[in-house]
Scaffold this active site. Structure first.
Site, PDB file in Angstrom:
ATOM      1  N   GLN A  81       0.835  -1.192   0.000  1.00 30.02           N
ATOM      2  CA  GLN A  81       0.000   0.000   0.000  1.00 30.02           C
ATOM      3  C   GLN A  81       0.875   1.249   0.000  1.00 30.02           C
ATOM      4  O   GLN A  81       1.174   1.823   1.036  1.00 30.02           O
ATOM      5  CB  GLN A  81      -0.949   0.004   1.207  1.00 30.02           C
ATOM      6  N   PHE A  82       1.257   1.679  -1.217  1.00 30.39           N
ATOM      7  CA  PHE A  82       2.135   2.840  -1.341  1.00 30.39           C
ATOM      8  C   PHE A  82       1.474   4.108  -0.819  1.00 30.39           C
ATOM      9  O   PHE A  82       2.145   5.067  -0.450  1.00 30.39           O
ATOM     10  CB  PHE A  82       2.587   3.027  -2.791  1.00 30.39           C
ATOM     11  N   THR A  83       0.143   4.115  -0.730  1.00 35.98           N
ATOM     12  CA  THR A  83      -0.559   5.321  -0.284  1.00 35.98           C
ATOM     13  C   THR A  83      -0.277   5.656   1.177  1.00 35.98           C
ATOM     14  O   THR A  83      -0.600   6.755   1.624  1.00 35.98           O
ATOM     15  CB  THR A  83      -2.076   5.197  -0.499  1.00 35.98           C
TER      16      THR A  83
END
Length: 151
Positions: A81-83
């Site tokens: 989850q790069f967010t």
């Protein structure tokens, strides 16, 4: 590196309507990799996720966290989850300049998953870089943010 840890009764990830990862009791780990992360952070984070006492003991009391996911023989669902490195301080659109480049992030993510698998626990994953639907039956609810930054 940032990880949102959720103690779960069950959790699953779908990609295109197909379940690609599914667990019962254990932890769902939403994993963000920073552009400064190295294997040093991976080692510390993996050990911490496996050793944190987030589950009640054998006496059935829910007010004390006495056992780790390893001690209960739980399962792990690991979702990239790069967010988690989205910066929302300026403007109306998040900036992701602190997130690792996709190639680097994928390599570190896969290494992190392998380190967790060395524990002998069942480890399921999402699909790196895909649009995923994550279903989480949070137990408690228990949600923690774990960070280890390379400086």
């Amino acid at each position: 590196m940032r990880i949102v840890i959720q103690r779960v009764k069950s959790s699953q990830v779908e990609v295109g309507g197909i379940i690609v990862g599914q667990i019962g009791r254990g932890l769902t780990l939403l994993v963000g990799i920073a552009n400064t992360d190295t294997e040093v952070e991976l080692d510390w984070m993996a050990r911490k996720c496996l050793d944190l006492r987030l589950f009640p003991g054998d006496n059935g009391s829910t007010d004390r966290w006495e056992k780790s996911v390893q001690e209960i023989g739980g399962e792990l669902l690991v979702v990239s989850q790069f967010t988690l490195y989205g910066n929302c301080r300026k403007g109306r659109r998040p900036s992701f300049t602190q997130s690792a480049a996709p190639e680097t992030a994928q390599q570190l993510y896969e290494t992190f998953v392998e380190k967790l698998r060395q524990s002998g626990l069942r480890v399921e994953t999402g699909q790196f870089g895909a649009m995923m639907q994550v279903s989480i039956e949070n137990d408690g609810p228990v949600t923690l943010l774990l960070e280890q930054e390379n400086e």
